[in-house]
Motif scaffolding. Structure first.
Motif, PDB file in Angstrom:
ATOM      1  N   LEU A   1       0.767  -1.110   0.035  1.00 56.14           N
ATOM      2  CA  LEU A   1      -0.165   0.041   0.146  1.00 56.14           C
ATOM      3  C   LEU A   1       0.999   1.175  -0.021  1.00 56.14           C
ATOM      4  O   LEU A   1       0.816   2.111  -0.814  1.00 56.14           O
ATOM      5  CB  LEU A   1      -0.911  -0.042   1.123  1.00 56.14           C
ATOM      6  N   LEU A   2       1.938   1.284   0.825  1.00 54.66           N
ATOM      7  CA  LEU A   2       2.856   2.308   0.877  1.00 54.66           C
ATOM      8  C   LEU A   2       4.173   1.794   0.769  1.00 54.66           C
ATOM      9  O   LEU A   2       4.444   0.829   1.360  1.00 54.66           O
ATOM     10  CB  LEU A   2       2.698   2.972   2.345  1.00 54.66           C
ATOM     11  N   TYR A   3       4.963   2.376  -0.044  1.00 55.79           N
ATOM     12  CA  TYR A   3       6.533   1.923  -0.145  1.00 55.79           C
ATOM     13  C   TYR A   3       7.379   3.198  -0.132  1.00 55.79           C
ATOM     14  O   TYR A   3       7.385   3.869  -1.213  1.00 55.79           O
ATOM     15  CB  TYR A   3       6.406   1.133  -1.574  1.00 55.79           C
ATOM     16  N   LEU A   4       8.145   3.192   0.913  1.00 53.34           N
ATOM     17  CA  LEU A   4       9.227   4.216   1.064  1.00 53.34           C
ATOM     18  C   LEU A   4      10.673   3.633   0.902  1.00 53.34           C
ATOM     19  O   LEU A   4      10.681   2.342   1.590  1.00 53.34           O
ATOM     20  CB  LEU A   4       9.368   5.006   2.155  1.00 53.34           C
TER      21      LEU A   4
ATOM     22  N   SER B   1      16.910  16.791   4.351  1.00 50.85           N
ATOM     23  CA  SER B   1      17.662  17.702   5.053  1.00 50.85           C
ATOM     24  C   SER B   1      17.028  18.793   5.241  1.00 50.85           C
ATOM     25  O   SER B   1      16.377  19.483   4.358  1.00 50.85           O
ATOM     26  CB  SER B   1      18.982  17.975   4.355  1.00 50.85           C
ATOM     27  N   PHE B   2      17.331  19.506   6.494  1.00 49.47           N
ATOM     28  CA  PHE B   2      16.842  20.941   6.702  1.00 49.47           C
ATOM     29  C   PHE B   2      18.016  21.517   7.100  1.00 49.47           C
ATOM     30  O   PHE B   2      18.679  21.162   8.234  1.00 49.47           O
ATOM     31  CB  PHE B   2      15.898  20.904   7.929  1.00 49.47           C
ATOM     32  N   ASP B   3      18.747  22.510   6.486  1.00 49.31           N
ATOM     33  CA  ASP B   3      19.846  23.516   6.688  1.00 49.31           C
ATOM     34  C   ASP B   3      20.979  22.519   6.666  1.00 49.31           C
ATOM     35  O   ASP B   3      21.598  22.447   7.873  1.00 49.31           O
ATOM     36  CB  ASP B   3      19.602  24.100   7.794  1.00 49.31           C
ATOM     37  N   GLY B   4      20.801  21.406   6.136  1.00 46.26           N
ATOM     38  CA  GLY B   4      22.021  20.402   6.009  1.00 46.26           C
ATOM     39  C   GLY B   4      21.937  19.435   7.214  1.00 46.26           C
ATOM     40  O   GLY B   4      22.702  18.234   7.340  1.00 46.26           O
ATOM     41  N   PHE B   5      21.081  19.526   7.870  1.00 43.86           N
ATOM     42  CA  PHE B   5      20.680  18.451   8.997  1.00 43.86           C
ATOM     43  C   PHE B   5      19.903  17.315   8.535  1.00 43.86           C
ATOM     44  O   PHE B   5      18.872  17.451   7.932  1.00 43.86           O
ATOM     45  CB  PHE B   5      20.227  18.976  10.398  1.00 43.86           C
ATOM     46  N   LYS B   6      20.360  16.100   8.402  1.00 45.53           N
ATOM     47  CA  LYS B   6      19.570  15.149   7.873  1.00 45.53           C
ATOM     48  C   LYS B   6      18.365  14.523   8.639  1.00 45.53           C
ATOM     49  O   LYS B   6      18.533  13.813   9.752  1.00 45.53           O
ATOM     50  CB  LYS B   6      20.473  13.839   7.293  1.00 45.53           C
ATOM     51  N   ALA B   7      17.121  14.845   8.690  1.00 45.97           N
ATOM     52  CA  ALA B   7      16.039  14.348   9.515  1.00 45.97           C
ATOM     53  C   ALA B   7      15.577  13.077   9.106  1.00 45.97           C
ATOM     54  O   ALA B   7      15.227  12.392   9.988  1.00 45.97           O
ATOM     55  CB  ALA B   7      14.737  15.608   8.996  1.00 45.97           C
ATOM     56  N   LEU B   8      15.546  12.792   7.833  1.00 47.83           N
ATOM     57  CA  LEU B   8      15.699  11.322   7.020  1.00 47.83           C
ATOM     58  C   LEU B   8      16.755  10.920   6.439  1.00 47.83           C
ATOM     59  O   LEU B   8      17.358  11.644   5.686  1.00 47.83           O
ATOM     60  CB  LEU B   8      14.281  10.996   6.444  1.00 47.83           C
ATOM     61  N   ASN B   9      17.213   9.764   6.727  1.00 47.53           N
ATOM     62  CA  ASN B   9      18.669   9.321   6.311  1.00 47.53           C
ATOM     63  C   ASN B   9      18.507   8.054   5.416  1.00 47.53           C
ATOM     64  O   ASN B   9      18.427   6.960   6.237  1.00 47.53           O
ATOM     65  CB  ASN B   9      19.560   9.131   7.158  1.00 47.53           C
ATOM     66  N   SER B  10      18.145   8.139   4.282  1.00 43.45           N
ATOM     67  CA  SER B  10      17.882   6.912   3.442  1.00 43.45           C
ATOM     68  C   SER B  10      16.699   5.794   4.269  1.00 43.45           C
ATOM     69  O   SER B  10      17.172   4.821   4.586  1.00 43.45           O
ATOM     70  CB  SER B  10      19.220   6.177   3.213  1.00 43.45           C
ATOM     71  N   LEU B  11      15.525   6.354   4.638  1.00 44.24           N
ATOM     72  CA  LEU B  11      14.405   5.696   5.053  1.00 44.24           C
ATOM     73  C   LEU B  11      13.817   4.654   4.268  1.00 44.24           C
ATOM     74  O   LEU B  11      13.498   5.226   3.175  1.00 44.24           O
ATOM     75  CB  LEU B  11      13.686   6.548   5.722  1.00 44.24           C
ATOM     76  N   SER B  12      13.694   3.375   4.518  1.00 42.23           N
ATOM     77  CA  SER B  12      12.811   2.558   3.900  1.00 42.23           C
ATOM     78  C   SER B  12      11.795   1.937   4.887  1.00 42.23           C
ATOM     79  O   SER B  12      12.097   1.817   5.905  1.00 42.23           O
ATOM     80  CB  SER B  12      13.790   1.308   3.504  1.00 42.23           C
ATOM     81  N   PHE B  13      10.499   1.960   4.242  1.00 39.93           N
ATOM     82  CA  PHE B  13       9.459   1.444   5.132  1.00 39.93           C
ATOM     83  C   PHE B  13       8.346   1.242   4.144  1.00 39.93           C
ATOM     84  O   PHE B  13       8.023   1.730   3.159  1.00 39.93           O
ATOM     85  CB  PHE B  13       8.992   2.909   5.979  1.00 39.93           C
ATOM     86  N   VAL B  14       7.782  -0.006   4.435  1.00 36.53           N
ATOM     87  CA  VAL B  14       6.864  -0.653   3.528  1.00 36.53           C
ATOM     88  C   VAL B  14       5.588  -1.062   4.433  1.00 36.53           C
ATOM     89  O   VAL B  14       5.626  -1.598   5.564  1.00 36.53           O
ATOM     90  CB  VAL B  14       7.106  -1.785   2.975  1.00 36.53           C
TER      91      VAL B  14
ATOM     92  N   THR C   1      12.194   7.305  -2.953  1.00 30.05           N
ATOM     93  CA  THR C   1      11.222   6.951  -3.803  1.00 30.05           C
ATOM     94  C   THR C   1       9.945   6.770  -2.816  1.00 30.05           C
ATOM     95  O   THR C   1      10.189   6.224  -1.450  1.00 30.05           O
ATOM     96  CB  THR C   1      11.030   5.271  -4.433  1.00 30.05           C
ATOM     97  N   VAL C   2       8.686   7.279  -2.935  1.00 27.66           N
ATOM     98  CA  VAL C   2       7.477   7.265  -2.238  1.00 27.66           C
ATOM     99  C   VAL C   2       6.255   6.858  -3.051  1.00 27.66           C
ATOM    100  O   VAL C   2       5.898   7.607  -3.778  1.00 27.66           O
ATOM    101  CB  VAL C   2       7.214   8.559  -1.555  1.00 27.66           C
ATOM    102  N   LEU C   3       5.871   5.593  -2.800  1.00 26.30           N
ATOM    103  CA  LEU C   3       4.792   5.219  -3.673  1.00 26.30           C
ATOM    104  C   LEU C   3       3.454   4.524  -2.973  1.00 26.30           C
ATOM    105  O   LEU C   3       3.936   3.918  -1.694  1.00 26.30           O
ATOM    106  CB  LEU C   3       5.238   3.840  -4.575  1.00 26.30           C
ATOM    107  N   PHE C   4       2.356   4.927  -3.373  1.00 27.68           N
ATOM    108  CA  PHE C   4       1.286   4.508  -2.855  1.00 27.68           C
ATOM    109  C   PHE C   4       0.661   3.455  -3.985  1.00 27.68           C
ATOM    110  O   PHE C   4       0.630   3.706  -5.042  1.00 27.68           O
ATOM    111  CB  PHE C   4       0.375   5.733  -2.806  1.00 27.68           C
ATOM    112  N   GLU C   5       0.124   2.417  -3.205  1.00 25.57           N
ATOM    113  CA  GLU C   5      -0.623   1.505  -4.086  1.00 25.57           C
ATOM    114  C   GLU C   5       0.594   0.904  -5.313  1.00 25.57           C
ATOM    115  O   GLU C   5      -0.143   0.634  -6.446  1.00 25.57           O
ATOM    116  CB  GLU C   5      -1.945   1.788  -4.485  1.00 25.57           C
ATOM    117  N   ASP C   6       1.448   1.032  -5.022  1.00 30.19           N
ATOM    118  CA  ASP C   6       2.523   0.224  -5.913  1.00 30.19           C
ATOM    119  C   ASP C   6       2.914   1.223  -7.293  1.00 30.19           C
ATOM    120  O   ASP C   6       3.982   1.184  -7.705  1.00 30.19           O
ATOM    121  CB  ASP C   6       2.194  -1.182  -6.500  1.00 30.19           C
ATOM    122  N   SER C   7       2.101   2.060  -7.403  1.00 28.48           N
ATOM    123  CA  SER C   7       2.580   2.847  -8.625  1.00 28.48           C
ATOM    124  C   SER C   7       2.503   4.380  -8.593  1.00 28.48           C
ATOM    125  O   SER C   7       2.827   5.171  -9.394  1.00 28.48           O
ATOM    126  CB  SER C   7       1.604   2.494  -9.730  1.00 28.48           C
TER     127      SER C   7
END
Ligand code: ADP
Length: 248
Positions: free
Chosen positions: A7-10, A16-29, A63-69
């Motif tokens: 359903l959801l694919y990250l 980054s916010f001002d050089g600070f990495k708030a998310l760093n190569s996050l993967s989440f399904v 990549t941020v996909l909803f319903e695979d596509s």
């Protein structure tokens, strides 16, 4: 390829916010019909992840996909809401001077694009749907009460009900049990499990007793990526999770 449709694919999501990495190569399904819990210390990137999913923040890469596509990085917040992603923030935002029923009616009308009005005749099906939602969020007996007179926990449930009126495929819920009584917290676990029978739910929480009650797969974030993922017993015994979160 016979990979299950997600359903959801990250994947590899960084921001980054001002050089600070708030998310760093996050993967989440998230799979269809899944209920998932997210934990992690303050600043881990939980809110930023929700902001990416709902189009409030754009990733720098990934990549941020909803319903695979459907590429969510190309959609704005309103498009994403229409696609079926609902978000509940921590603080309940119900119409205090309206009854419980009218709050749900307003939410139902909002889905139709009829804003902030009660001058719309409900069909039989609409009424049945409101009844169903009232039962789901445990507010049938409070239907005629002003939202202002509900307990904090009941307001949270009402807002969840208002989101259900939008019929989301994915419901994102931020710290629902903060400030609830123990009984309300326990009931919220039951309620979210029921809701997840017909849609996917991602819930961010700090209350470990509640997470344990949910009994679902847990993702622990820290420093913008996934530190550990699995059952609550697996995750809570991970030395990295103890060091970065539970042991603090
Ligand atoms: P969590 O929800 O897990 O507490 P957040 O996603 O809110 O974490 O924050 C992750 C990090 O990114 C924090 O260090 C926060 O200060 C930073 N951050 C989040 N949003 C912004 C923003 N809009 N501008 C600058 N820094 C931000």
């Amino acid at each position: 390829e016979n990979r299950t449709k997600s359903l959801l694919y990250l994947d590899g999501v960084s921001v980054s916010f001002d050089g600070f990495k708030a998310l760093n190569s996050l993967s989440f399904v998230v799979e269809p019909g899944e209920l998932r819990a997210i934990i992690g210390p303050n600043g881990a990137g939980k809110t930023t992840m929700m902001d990416i999913i709902t189009g409030k923040t754009r990733p720098n890469s990934g990549t941020v996909l909803f319903e695979d596509s459907i590429d969510l990085t190309k959609k704005d917040e309103a498009d994403i809401a229409r696609l079926g992603i609902g978000r509940k923030f921590q603080k309940p935002t119900v119409f205090e001077s309206h009854t419980v029923w009218d709050n749900l009616e307003l939410a139902l009308n909002r889905k139709r694009g009829v804003f902030a009005t009660l001058f719309y005749t409900l069909t039989k099906d609409d009424k049945a749907r409101i009844e169903e939602i009232l039962a789901t969020v445990r507010l049938g007996h409070r239907r005629d009460s002003l939202a202002a007179n509900l307990s904090h926990g009941q307001k949270q449930w009402l807002e969840i009900g208002m989101l259900l009126a939008q019929e989301p495929k994915l419901l994102l819920v931020d710290e629902p049990v903060a400030g609830m009584t123990d009984a309300e917290t326990a009931e919220t676990a039951v309620l979210l499990k029921e809701i997840a029978k017909t849609r996917s739910v991602v819930v961010v929480e700090h209350d470990m007793g509640f997470i344990r009650d949910l009994g679902v797969k847990v993702t622990c974030l820290a420093e913008g990526s996934v530190l550990a993922e699995g059952s609550i017993d697996f995750v809570s015994n991970d030395p990295k999770v103890i060091e970065n979160y539970l042991g603090r």
